[in-house]
Enzyme design. Structure first.
Site, PDB file in Angstrom:
ATOM      1  N   LYS A 189     -11.898  -6.709  -9.178  1.00 38.04           N
ATOM      2  CA  LYS A 189     -11.301  -7.214 -10.348  1.00 38.04           C
ATOM      3  C   LYS A 189     -10.425  -6.334 -11.596  1.00 38.04           C
ATOM      4  O   LYS A 189     -12.163  -6.017 -11.862  1.00 38.04           O
ATOM      5  CB  LYS A 189     -11.167  -8.461 -10.857  1.00 38.04           C
ATOM      6  CG  LYS A 189     -10.064  -9.756 -10.356  1.00 38.04           C
ATOM      7  CD  LYS A 189      -9.783 -11.307 -10.677  1.00 38.04           C
ATOM      8  CE  LYS A 189      -9.361 -11.765 -11.239  1.00 38.04           C
ATOM      9  NZ  LYS A 189      -9.576 -12.877 -11.637  1.00 38.04           N
TER      10      LYS A 189
ATOM     11  N   SER B 265      -4.502 -16.772 -20.747  1.00 37.97           N
ATOM     12  CA  SER B 265      -5.225 -15.603 -20.134  1.00 37.97           C
ATOM     13  C   SER B 265      -3.901 -13.836 -19.463  1.00 37.97           C
ATOM     14  O   SER B 265      -3.954 -13.396 -20.519  1.00 37.97           O
ATOM     15  CB  SER B 265      -6.589 -15.028 -19.766  1.00 37.97           C
ATOM     16  OG  SER B 265      -7.622 -15.771 -19.889  1.00 37.97           O
TER      17      SER B 265
ATOM     18  N   ARG C  48      -3.248 -27.095 -15.186  1.00 44.21           N
ATOM     19  CA  ARG C  48      -2.295 -26.876 -16.552  1.00 44.21           C
ATOM     20  C   ARG C  48      -1.211 -27.376 -15.640  1.00 44.21           C
ATOM     21  O   ARG C  48      -0.466 -27.968 -16.512  1.00 44.21           O
ATOM     22  CB  ARG C  48      -1.964 -25.148 -16.436  1.00 44.21           C
ATOM     23  CG  ARG C  48      -3.001 -24.911 -17.613  1.00 44.21           C
ATOM     24  CD  ARG C  48      -3.057 -24.043 -17.857  1.00 44.21           C
ATOM     25  NE  ARG C  48      -3.580 -23.318 -16.974  1.00 44.21           N
ATOM     26  CZ  ARG C  48      -3.661 -21.650 -16.596  1.00 44.21           C
ATOM     27  NH1 ARG C  48      -3.827 -20.537 -17.062  1.00 44.21           N
ATOM     28  NH2 ARG C  48      -4.626 -21.403 -14.864  1.00 44.21           N
TER      29      ARG C  48
ATOM     30  N   HIS D 124      -9.006 -23.111 -22.334  1.00 40.97           N
ATOM     31  CA  HIS D 124     -10.768 -22.916 -21.991  1.00 40.97           C
ATOM     32  C   HIS D 124     -11.185 -23.310 -22.735  1.00 40.97           C
ATOM     33  O   HIS D 124     -12.644 -24.329 -22.863  1.00 40.97           O
ATOM     34  CB  HIS D 124     -11.295 -21.364 -22.349  1.00 40.97           C
ATOM     35  CG  HIS D 124     -10.544 -20.703 -20.983  1.00 40.97           C
ATOM     36  ND1 HIS D 124     -10.251 -19.206 -21.071  1.00 40.97           N
ATOM     37  CD2 HIS D 124     -10.644 -20.606 -19.680  1.00 40.97           C
ATOM     38  CE1 HIS D 124      -9.472 -18.386 -20.164  1.00 40.97           C
ATOM     39  NE2 HIS D 124      -9.796 -19.295 -19.530  1.00 40.97           N
TER      40      HIS D 124
HETATM   41  P1  ADP Z   1      -9.797 -17.901 -13.023  1.00 40.29           P
HETATM   42  O1  ADP Z   1      -9.665 -16.688 -12.460  1.00 40.29           O
HETATM   43  O2  ADP Z   1     -10.960 -18.303 -12.239  1.00 40.29           O
HETATM   44  O3  ADP Z   1      -8.732 -18.492 -12.867  1.00 40.29           O
HETATM   45  P2  ADP Z   1      -9.845 -18.257 -15.276  1.00 40.29           P
HETATM   46  O4  ADP Z   1     -10.490 -17.548 -16.704  1.00 40.29           O
HETATM   47  O5  ADP Z   1      -8.417 -17.975 -16.100  1.00 40.29           O
HETATM   48  O6  ADP Z   1     -10.658 -18.165 -14.409  1.00 40.29           O
HETATM   49  O7  ADP Z   1      -9.554 -19.500 -16.154  1.00 40.29           O
HETATM   50  C1  ADP Z   1     -10.850 -20.579 -15.532  1.00 40.29           C
HETATM   51  C2  ADP Z   1     -10.496 -22.352 -15.760  1.00 40.29           C
HETATM   52  O8  ADP Z   1      -9.888 -22.675 -17.120  1.00 40.29           O
HETATM   53  C3  ADP Z   1      -9.448 -22.255 -14.942  1.00 40.29           C
HETATM   54  O9  ADP Z   1      -9.817 -23.788 -14.475  1.00 40.29           O
HETATM   55  C4  ADP Z   1      -8.197 -22.495 -15.086  1.00 40.29           C
HETATM   56  O10 ADP Z   1      -7.517 -23.732 -14.644  1.00 40.29           O
HETATM   57  C5  ADP Z   1      -8.873 -23.041 -16.883  1.00 40.29           C
HETATM   58  N1  ADP Z   1      -7.598 -22.940 -17.843  1.00 40.29           N
HETATM   59  C6  ADP Z   1      -7.266 -21.300 -18.010  1.00 40.29           C
HETATM   60  N2  ADP Z   1      -6.143 -21.966 -18.971  1.00 40.29           N
HETATM   61  C7  ADP Z   1      -6.145 -23.149 -19.421  1.00 40.29           C
HETATM   62  C8  ADP Z   1      -6.023 -23.650 -20.529  1.00 40.29           C
HETATM   63  N3  ADP Z   1      -4.564 -23.181 -20.884  1.00 40.29           N
HETATM   64  N4  ADP Z   1      -5.551 -25.680 -20.320  1.00 40.29           N
HETATM   65  C9  ADP Z   1      -6.317 -25.400 -19.687  1.00 40.29           C
HETATM   66  N5  ADP Z   1      -7.418 -25.015 -19.079  1.00 40.29           N
HETATM   67  C10 ADP Z   1      -7.193 -23.818 -18.496  1.00 40.29           C
END
Ligand code: ADP
Length: 150
Positions: free
Chosen positions: A41, A127, A90, A17
């Site tokens: 959730k 995450s 990703r 992120h």
């Molecule tokens: P959600 O529950 O909406 O997927 P996340 O917190 O998992 O929320 O992710 C938020 C954003 O960050 C999404 O666009 C996700 O693709 C991006 N993201 C998460 N991890 C990575 C990573 N390792 N590299 C790039 N983008 C990421």
């Protein structure tokens, strides 16, 4: 004013992120990180914890604001007058999932989604992997910003 919303669960924020947010900074005048608090959730970290991790991570960047929101992302974009949604990609699975949402959001609201490809060094970080390591008492030091560890 080019304002983007970077929506997500951030449970917790990871180096992935952080990488996307920092690389998006030159593209926008302001980026609001929108932390979802979807009541259906189950989260590992409370909304306050997730917000605090993010605030600490980006405290030196004036362009970055952190807010929480519930409901449709496009409705929240209208509320805060954001004309772009920022998302990270990703892998092909992310793309397939994000494509349908981005098309729908644009059809319903005209809001464009801007995608950045993850850096190679953080492409494997998620995450959910971090949460799994935490549950099993492993070392996740290299996967998250220092704010999550302190
Ligand atoms: P959600 O529950 O909406 O997927 P996340 O917190 O998992 O929320 O992710 C938020 C954003 O960050 C999404 O666009 C996700 O693709 C991006 N993201 C998460 N991890 C990575 C990573 N390792 N590299 C790039 N983008 C990421």
């Amino acid at each position: 004013m080019k304002r983007a919303l970077f929506p997500g669960s951030f449970d917790p924020i990871t180096n992935g992120h952080e990488d996307i947010l920092l690389r998006a900074l030159p593209l926008f005048d302001e980026i609001i990180i929108g932390v979802g608090f979807n009541s259906e959730k189950k989260f590992m970290f409370s909304l306050d914890e997730r917000i605090n991790f993010i605030k600490k991570t980006f405290k030196k960047y004036k362009k970055v604001k952190v807010k929480s929101y519930d409901g449709l992302t496009i409705n929240y974009c209208k509320t805060i007058e954001a004309n772009f949604i920022l998302r990270g990609l990703r892998n092909p699975a992310d793309f397939e999932f994000e494509k349908a949402i981005a098309h729908t959001n644009r059809k319903l609201s005209g809001i464009e989604t801007v995608f950045l490809l993850t850096s190679a060094k953080t492409s494997f970080v998620s995450s959910s992997i971090v949460r799994e390591i935490i549950k099993n008492k492993g070392d996740y030091n290299e996967l998250v910003p220092p704010s999550v560890l302190s």
